[in-house]
Design a protein around this motif. Structure first.
Motif, short mmCIF file in Angstrom:
data_model
loop_
_atom_site.label_atom_id
_atom_site.label_comp_id
_atom_site.label_asym_id
_atom_site.label_seq_id
_atom_site.Cartn_x
_atom_site.Cartn_y
_atom_site.Cartn_z
N MET A 174 -4.05 2.27 6.26
CA MET A 174 -5.41 1.80 6.03
C MET A 174 -5.56 1.25 4.61
O MET A 174 -6.20 0.21 4.39
CB MET A 174 -6.41 2.95 6.25
CG MET A 174 -6.62 3.33 7.70
SD MET A 174 -7.35 1.99 8.66
CE MET A 174 -7.66 2.84 10.21
N LEU A 175 -5.00 1.95 3.66
CA LEU A 175 -5.07 1.49 2.27
C LEU A 175 -4.35 0.16 2.12
O LEU A 175 -4.84 -0.75 1.43
CB LEU A 175 -4.46 2.53 1.33
CG LEU A 175 -4.64 2.26 -0.17
CD1 LEU A 175 -6.12 2.24 -0.55
CD2 LEU A 175 -3.90 3.31 -0.99
N ARG A 176 -3.18 0.03 2.74
CA ARG A 176 -2.42 -1.22 2.68
C ARG A 176 -3.19 -2.37 3.35
O ARG A 176 -3.02 -3.52 2.97
CB ARG A 176 -1.07 -1.03 3.37
CG ARG A 176 -0.14 -0.06 2.67
CD ARG A 176 0.48 -0.69 1.43
NE ARG A 176 1.36 -1.79 1.80
CZ ARG A 176 1.52 -2.91 1.09
NH1 ARG A 176 0.84 -3.08 -0.03
NH2 ARG A 176 2.35 -3.85 1.49
N LEU A 177 -4.03 -2.03 4.31
CA LEU A 177 -4.85 -3.06 4.98
C LEU A 177 -6.11 -3.39 4.20
O LEU A 177 -6.92 -4.21 4.64
CB LEU A 177 -5.23 -2.58 6.39
CG LEU A 177 -4.14 -2.68 7.46
CD1 LEU A 177 -4.52 -1.88 8.69
CD2 LEU A 177 -3.89 -4.15 7.83
N GLY A 178 -6.28 -2.73 3.05
CA GLY A 178 -7.46 -2.99 2.23
C GLY A 178 -8.70 -2.29 2.72
O GLY A 178 -9.82 -2.81 2.59
N LYS A 179 -8.52 -1.09 3.30
CA LYS A 179 -9.65 -0.32 3.82
C LYS A 179 -9.68 1.06 3.17
O LYS A 179 -9.44 2.08 3.82
CB LYS A 179 -9.54 -0.19 5.34
CG LYS A 179 -9.54 -1.53 6.08
CD LYS A 179 -9.40 -1.33 7.59
CE LYS A 179 -9.43 -2.66 8.32
NZ LYS A 179 -9.33 -2.50 9.79
N PRO A 180 -9.99 1.11 1.87
CA PRO A 180 -9.97 2.39 1.15
C PRO A 180 -10.97 3.41 1.68
O PRO A 180 -10.72 4.62 1.62
CB PRO A 180 -10.29 2.00 -0.29
CG PRO A 180 -10.99 0.68 -0.18
CD PRO A 180 -10.36 -0.01 0.98
N GLU A 181 -12.12 2.94 2.21
CA GLU A 181 -13.10 3.87 2.73
C GLU A 181 -12.55 4.65 3.93
O GLU A 181 -12.82 5.85 4.08
CB GLU A 181 -14.38 3.12 3.16
CG GLU A 181 -15.11 2.43 2.02
CD GLU A 181 -14.52 1.05 1.70
OE1 GLU A 181 -13.59 0.63 2.43
OE2 GLU A 181 -14.98 0.42 0.73
N GLU A 182 -11.79 3.97 4.76
CA GLU A 182 -11.20 4.63 5.93
C GLU A 182 -9.98 5.46 5.53
O GLU A 182 -9.66 6.47 6.18
CB GLU A 182 -10.83 3.59 6.98
CG GLU A 182 -12.04 2.87 7.57
CD GLU A 182 -11.65 1.84 8.61
OE1 GLU A 182 -10.91 2.19 9.54
OE2 GLU A 182 -12.10 0.68 8.48
N ALA A 183 -9.30 5.03 4.48
CA ALA A 183 -8.12 5.77 4.01
C ALA A 183 -8.52 7.06 3.31
O ALA A 183 -7.79 8.06 3.37
CB ALA A 183 -7.32 4.89 3.04
#
Length: 252
Positions: A174-183
């Protein structure tokens, strides 16, 4: 005897043990593995060479040497022995995992992806191979690869909600996909997971740094520094060690 450096006498004892118990490992191999555990790399290599010479065509010898070498993070040499074991006829999943770990440590992402994908195709329940496949895919910058990583990690995390490694893998993807809120909840849950390994905690530390929570990241790095010292196979150990040293401002 081995601790005293009396290798020839130690070898004689291993030979005698083999006579009493034929199921034991070849004596040259047993001594080599013991030397690895003592950190005597050069001496171990010499006995591994003797083990191969004395047991030509034996894939198990190459396999066990590959494992011993990978524990030392010597991925190139480990991969060579793993390939020799495969050439000699070994097809075990454990051997393929060793090859994949070595390829990943060497940064050969395409080869590692092929290896882990092959294992998952043969055994869809192999959680370790699924995690490794997702992490390899997540190491790419290609959005298509990152999406494939999500396709692997998401159902795995849903199926194993109590697995720290599975949750960390999805969080990292998720972080690699640019989704820190979900990570965020996925990676922060690692701090309390009973089975959190060094690599999972490393991803938590990287996330904390991305959120500029530097003090928390340092606290995680301290824990990771202890975990990576534990003997075992860890494909990312060299990279994790470098991160720990940089995070804690420790000279290499």
């Amino acid at each position: 005897l081995c601790h005293q450096g009396q290798f020839d006498k130690a070898f004689e004892q291993f030979q005698l043990a083999k006579v009493y118990n034929p199921k034991m490992l070849p004596p040259e191999l047993s001594l080599g593995i013991m030397l690895v555990e003592q950190g005597r790399t050069r001496d171990a290599d010499a006995w591994f060479a003797r083990a191969v010479a004395a047991n030509k065509g034996n894939p198990d010898v190459h396999f066990r040497i590959a494992v011993a070498l990978l524990v030392q993070d010597r991925a190139k040499a480990a991969l060579s022995h793993a390939q020799a074991a495969e050439k000699a006829g070994m097809t075990a999943t454990q051997l393929k995992m060793i090859q994949g770990f070595a390829q990943r440590q060497l940064g050969d992402l395409e080869a590692a992806e092929k290896t882990f994908r092959g294992i998952v195709a043969e055994d869809s329940e192999n959680r370790s191979a699924q995690i490794q496949l997702a992490l390899v895919l997540a190491s790419h910058e290609d959005q298509r690869k990152l999406q494939r990583a999500l396709d692997v990690a998401q159902p795995l995390a849903a199926e194993h909600p109590k697995s720290g490694a599975a949750q960390a893998t999805l969080g990292w993807v998720m972080l690699r996909l640019g989704k820190p809120e979900e990570a965020n909840p996925l990676l922060r849950s690692i701090a309390t997971a009973g089975d959190a390994d060094a690599e999972s905690l490393y991803y938590l530390g990287r996330f904390l740094q991305s959120q500029e929570s530097f003090n928390e990241a340092k606290a995680v790095a301290l824990v990771v520094s202890e975990r990576i010292a534990t003997p075992g196979i860890m494909a990312m150990r060299p990279a994790i060690r470098a991160w720990v040293q940089k995070t804690l401002n420790v000279e290499q």
